[in-house]
Motif scaffolding. Structure first.
Motif, mmCIF file in Angstrom:
data_model
loop_
_atom_site.group_PDB
_atom_site.id
_atom_site.type_symbol
_atom_site.label_atom_id
_atom_site.label_comp_id
_atom_site.label_asym_id
_atom_site.label_seq_id
_atom_site.Cartn_x
_atom_site.Cartn_y
_atom_site.Cartn_z
ATOM 1 N N LEU A 143 0.819 -1.203 0.000
ATOM 2 C CA LEU A 143 0.000 0.000 0.000
ATOM 3 C C LEU A 143 0.856 1.256 0.000
ATOM 4 N N ARG A 144 1.936 1.248 0.783
ATOM 5 C CA ARG A 144 2.813 2.415 0.826
ATOM 6 C C ARG A 144 3.411 2.704 -0.542
ATOM 7 N N ALA A 145 3.705 1.646 -1.294
ATOM 8 C CA ALA A 145 4.252 1.836 -2.634
ATOM 9 C C ALA A 145 3.186 2.288 -3.623
ATOM 10 N N PHE A 146 1.951 1.828 -3.418
ATOM 11 C CA PHE A 146 0.877 2.127 -4.375
ATOM 12 C C PHE A 146 0.339 3.537 -4.177
ATOM 13 N N ILE A 147 0.019 3.920 -2.934
ATOM 14 C CA ILE A 147 -0.503 5.264 -2.660
ATOM 15 C C ILE A 147 0.685 6.188 -2.427
ATOM 16 N N GLN A 148 1.139 6.831 -3.467
ATOM 17 C CA GLN A 148 2.344 7.657 -3.373
ATOM 18 C C GLN A 148 2.082 8.988 -2.674
ATOM 19 N N HIS A 149 0.890 9.541 -2.877
ATOM 20 C CA HIS A 149 0.541 10.811 -2.237
ATOM 21 C C HIS A 149 -0.951 10.814 -1.938
ATOM 22 N N ALA A 150 -1.339 11.547 -0.896
ATOM 23 C CA ALA A 150 -2.741 11.815 -0.590
ATOM 24 C C ALA A 150 -2.880 13.281 -0.223
ATOM 25 N N GLU A 151 -3.942 13.921 -0.734
ATOM 26 C CA GLU A 151 -4.140 15.363 -0.518
ATOM 27 C C GLU A 151 -2.852 16.122 -0.868
ATOM 28 N N LEU A 152 -2.376 15.884 -2.064
ATOM 29 C CA LEU A 152 -1.120 16.474 -2.530
ATOM 30 C C LEU A 152 -1.355 17.909 -2.995
ATOM 31 N N ALA A 153 -0.716 18.871 -2.335
ATOM 32 C CA ALA A 153 -0.823 20.273 -2.743
ATOM 33 C C ALA A 153 0.008 20.504 -4.002
ATOM 34 N N VAL A 154 -0.573 21.189 -4.973
ATOM 35 C CA VAL A 154 0.120 21.440 -6.226
ATOM 36 C C VAL A 154 -0.290 22.816 -6.741
ATOM 37 N N ASP A 155 0.647 23.556 -7.324
ATOM 38 C CA ASP A 155 0.297 24.835 -7.945
ATOM 39 C C ASP A 155 1.238 25.100 -9.109
ATOM 40 N N ALA A 156 0.737 25.868 -10.076
ATOM 41 C CA ALA A 156 1.524 26.196 -11.265
ATOM 42 C C ALA A 156 0.953 27.451 -11.890
ATOM 43 N N VAL A 157 1.759 28.104 -12.694
ATOM 44 C CA VAL A 157 1.333 29.299 -13.415
ATOM 45 C C VAL A 157 0.914 28.878 -14.818
ATOM 46 N N LEU A 158 -0.325 29.245 -15.187
ATOM 47 C CA LEU A 158 -0.861 28.894 -16.501
ATOM 48 C C LEU A 158 -1.145 30.163 -17.285
ATOM 49 N N ASP A 159 -1.040 30.055 -18.599
ATOM 50 C CA ASP A 159 -1.373 31.177 -19.470
ATOM 51 C C ASP A 159 -2.825 31.052 -19.898
ATOM 52 N N ALA A 160 -3.660 31.951 -19.412
ATOM 53 C CA ALA A 160 -5.067 31.938 -19.775
ATOM 54 C C ALA A 160 -5.250 32.612 -21.125
ATOM 55 N N SER A 161 -6.498 32.703 -21.567
ATOM 56 C CA SER A 161 -6.771 33.369 -22.840
ATOM 57 C C SER A 161 -6.322 34.818 -22.756
ATOM 58 N N GLY A 162 -5.795 35.339 -23.839
ATOM 59 C CA GLY A 162 -5.243 36.680 -23.825
ATOM 60 C C GLY A 162 -3.886 36.738 -23.165
ATOM 61 N N GLU A 163 -3.263 35.555 -22.975
ATOM 62 C CA GLU A 163 -1.929 35.450 -22.387
ATOM 63 C C GLU A 163 -1.880 36.079 -20.989
ATOM 64 N N VAL A 164 -2.961 35.894 -20.220
ATOM 65 C CA VAL A 164 -3.004 36.368 -18.840
ATOM 66 C C VAL A 164 -2.400 35.289 -17.952
ATOM 67 N N PRO A 165 -1.286 35.586 -17.235
ATOM 68 C CA PRO A 165 -0.713 34.564 -16.364
ATOM 69 C C PRO A 165 -1.553 34.417 -15.091
ATOM 70 N N VAL A 166 -1.926 33.202 -14.761
ATOM 71 C CA VAL A 166 -2.759 32.929 -13.594
ATOM 72 C C VAL A 166 -2.133 31.788 -12.805
ATOM 73 N N ARG A 167 -1.965 32.014 -11.518
ATOM 74 C CA ARG A 167 -1.465 30.937 -10.659
ATOM 75 C C ARG A 167 -2.656 30.108 -10.186
ATOM 76 N N VAL A 168 -2.611 28.810 -10.430
ATOM 77 C CA VAL A 168 -3.686 27.890 -10.061
ATOM 78 C C VAL A 168 -3.147 26.914 -9.032
ATOM 79 N N SER A 169 -3.886 26.748 -7.955
ATOM 80 C CA SER A 169 -3.465 25.826 -6.905
ATOM 81 C C SER A 169 -4.615 24.915 -6.511
ATOM 82 N N GLY A 170 -4.257 23.745 -5.997
ATOM 83 C CA GLY A 170 -5.273 22.795 -5.561
ATOM 84 C C GLY A 170 -4.659 21.657 -4.779
ATOM 85 N N ARG A 171 -5.506 20.720 -4.376
ATOM 86 C CA ARG A 171 -5.061 19.547 -3.631
ATOM 87 C C ARG A 171 -5.606 18.301 -4.315
#
Length: 666
Positions: free
Chosen positions: A142-170
């Motif tokens: 199980l430890r090998a299979f479930i690598q992460h739980a409730e993993l926080a992640v964020d990145a900068v994405l280019d929205a329409s019109g080349e607007v940079p937006v930071r998106v985060s989630g779990r």
């Protein structure tokens, strides 16, 4: 995991969470109002009310993989899958018990709790299957299979019109499979009606994971209803959703956060009644739903607030006891004094009988022992005239005479209190229901197993409270019973009557809410076939009804309840009229013992809408306020419903005589 700082505000309009993006897909105004008020809705709109508990349990389970309980640690590498699943189930269910002790509001939803427990067992069975044959002990695998739980992640994405937006989630979980394959996983407890939205969410998480950590993961949705439905989305399809739908949406969200008044309304207006920012929406946007459409589900089913916390309001009356209504009794005494004085002016010496104080109506019994009843009846017309400001009405009931009048300040009838007062009756078997509170303070209840009320015909014009009544009826039917015992098919042509119910009782639904006439006819045909199959089972078991069958059968059958609002739409079309009437006639005349029941509602009860086939086969009748006396006679075979007060005031006949009551309102 965090990326290097970017040249835009850390807490400005260009920082978005995945939950906000999902909610903006569902309703732009939920996002815009949250930003304007500085209180973003912290959970997905339309999510299961117990979804947060499931996620907390899954997260805690994953955190404890390094130190599993002894029964799991003791499992050998080649333990049978069933044994592993049982051990994991016990582990997960222990956490459920802890959550229920910490969240007493959740205990008010016994049916959903049963489903949540089964969903956790399904998760245990799924995990046991995934780690089978690894050659490792289950804890290590199980430890090998479930690598992460409730993993926080964020990145900068280019929205329409080349607007940079930071998106985060779990991310709910990241699973590691053989040969280095990785799944990004979302757990869902809602039905397939949310599939498109769920796919967008897991596609976005795949995109974020690749941008932030350079991990190429396959999107996976594990949906528990409570049985497990596994849905994999191809990477190509997932990336297409992000490029075509989500990136353009980000630019719009930046605009809406700056100008909330420009946010468009949702196309899913059925979700508005239980929206956590509903009051702000009504105040801000002119086209929001009227406050009277607030459903009663919250009175008995706690719903998340904007922060995602389950809340259950305290009961307004002592639980399990009739209301103590001293204010209403004082009003009744004052009215009785005026009635006696007015009768005396007409030369009638009256005595007072029982004073009945209902939630919205006062009823004063009068007698005149020394004079003829006819004299009292004649004088009553003048009493009505002189007390017209109180809206006093004179009523005859066999040998008894009454004056009735609406209360100045009505007492609200609370669904939670009614359910608590009739808990013993309702728990005894599925199919029992409450309609409201009678004039005498008693709870008006019924039983679908009763031949006189196995099917219900409901009528009420706009403003009568019909939609609220139907929602309260459904909530009461399922409140004490799990989905294995009772399931619903809800039909809502206008898409507003059952709004929000799926979030609270979704597990009890036999399928998505039906909006289409042809889809309903197919459902009714399927129920006719199911009825015949059930009678075949009964014949084999030598029993006569669903209750007898369920006492001995290894797999009990659920009661099936079909609730159709505005069924006049089916009658109006020549193509659907006769097929609908045929299905109603067959189910209405034969389906009671099979545990299949119909509740048909209309706001226009006339001879065209309610033909003889419907009246003859739907014995239980409920009339809220209708437009004319002829409409009342169609439903009740007598007048009276045209003079009801509206907003839940009703007459009901469940085969034991006509009673007047007040439906619960939120």
């Amino acid at each position: 995991m965090a990326l290097s700082p970017q040249s835009f505000p850390r807490r400005g309009a260009r920082e978005l969470s995945v939950t906000e993006i999902r909610n903006a897909l569902r309703c732009p105004r939920v996002f815009a109002l949250g930003r304007a008020r500085g209180q973003a809705v912290a959970f997905p709109i339309g999510a299961s009310s117990l979804g947060a508990l499931f996620h907390r349990i899954a997260e805690r389970f994953s955190r404890e993989l390094e130190r599993p309980p002894e029964p799991v640690r003791a499992l050998p590498p080649h333990a049978p899958r069933e044994r592993v699943a049982d051990a994991l189930s016990a582990w997960l269910l222990d956490h459920l018990v802890d959550e229920l002790e910490a969240n007493p509001s959740a205990a008010s939803m016994p049916g959903e709790i049963d489903d949540l427990a089964e969903a956790l067992r399904e998760l245990a069975r799924y995990l046991a299957k995934q780690i089978e044959g690894t050659g490792r002990g289950p804890a290590e695998a199980l430890r090998a299979f479930i690598q992460h739980a409730e993993l926080a992640v964020d990145a900068v994405l280019d929205a329409s019109g080349e607007v940079p937006v930071r998106v985060s989630g779990r991310i709910d979980a990241v699973y590691g499979r053989a040969r280095g394959a990785v799944d990004v996983v979302e757990y869902k407890l809602t039905d397939e009606a949310n599939q498109e939205l769920d796919q967008a969410q897991v596609a976005l998480y795949r995109y974020l994971l690749r941008c932030a950590l350079d991990v190429d993961a396959d999107p996976l949705i594990l949906r528990f209803k409570p049985g497990l439905i596994e849905t994999k989305l191809s990477p190509v399809a997932a990336d297409g959703i992000v490029e075509r739908t989500l990136l353009p949406l980000l630019g719009n969200m930046v605009s809406w956060s700056e100008r909330p008044e420009n946010a468009p309304a949702t196309s899913r207006r059925d979700l508005c009644p239980t929206c956590p920012v509903r009051s702000a929406c009504v105040e801000t946007y002119r086209d929001a739903l009227e406050p009277r459409d607030q459903p009663p589900a919250g009175a008995a089913r706690p719903m998340p607030d904007p922060a995602g916390r389950l809340t259950l309001p305290p009961p307004r009356e002592p639980m399990g006891a009739p209301p103590d209504d001293s204010e209403g009794m004082a009003e009744a005494e004052a009215l009785a004094t005026q009635i006696v004085a007015q009768l005396k002016r007409q030369g009638v010496i009256a005595s007072l009988g029982r004073k009945t104080v209902g939630p919205r109506l006062l009823r004063i019994e009068v007698t005149s022992p020394r004079q003829r009843v006819a004299q009292l009846d004649r004088a009553a017309q003048d009493v009505e005239h002189h007390l017209a400001g109180y809206n006093v009405r004179f009523e005859r009931e066999e040998a008894r005479r009454y004056f009735t009048a609406p209360r100045k300040v009505p007492r609200k009838v609370d669904l939670e209190t009614l359910l608590a007062r009739k808990a013993a009756f309702l728990r005894e078997r599925p199919g029992r229901f409450v309609l409201g509170e009678g004039l005498d303070g008693e709870v008006i209840a019924g039983d679908l197993a009763d031949g006189s009320s196995c099917h219900l015909l409901v009528a009420g014009q706009t403003g009568s409270g019909k939609s609220v009544f139907l929602r309260a009826l459904v909530v009461g039917l399922c409140h004490f019973h799990p989905p294995a015992a009772i399931r619903f098919t809800l039909v809502d042509p206008k898409r507003v009557t059952f709004g929000g119910l799926a979030a609270g009782i979704g597990a009890h639904l036999a399928g998505p809410i039906v909006h289409d006439v042809e889809a309903l006819l197919a459902e009714l045909d399927a129920l006719v076939s199911e009825m015949e199959e059930r009678y075949t089972l009964f014949e084999y078991r030598k029993v006569q009804s669903i209750d007898d069958y369920n006492e001995t059968a290894p797999a009990p059958l659920p009661r099936r309840v079909v609730v159709v609002d505005e069924f006049q739409d089916l009658i109006a079309s020549r193509a659907t009229r006769q097929p609908f009437l045929d299905a109603v006639k067959r189910l209405g005349s034969m389906a009671r013992a099979a545990g299949i029941h119909l509740v048909l509602a209309t706001q226009r009860p006339d001879r065209t809408t309610v033909p003889g086939e419907i009246k003859a086969n739907l014995g239980g009748r409920v009339a809220l306020r209708v437009q004319e006396v002829v409409n009342s006679r169609i439903i009740l075979d007598q007048g009276g419903a045209e003079e009801l007060l509206g907003k839940g005031d009703f007459y009901a006949d469940l085969g034991h005589g006509l009673v007047r009551g007040q439906a619960p309102m939120a």
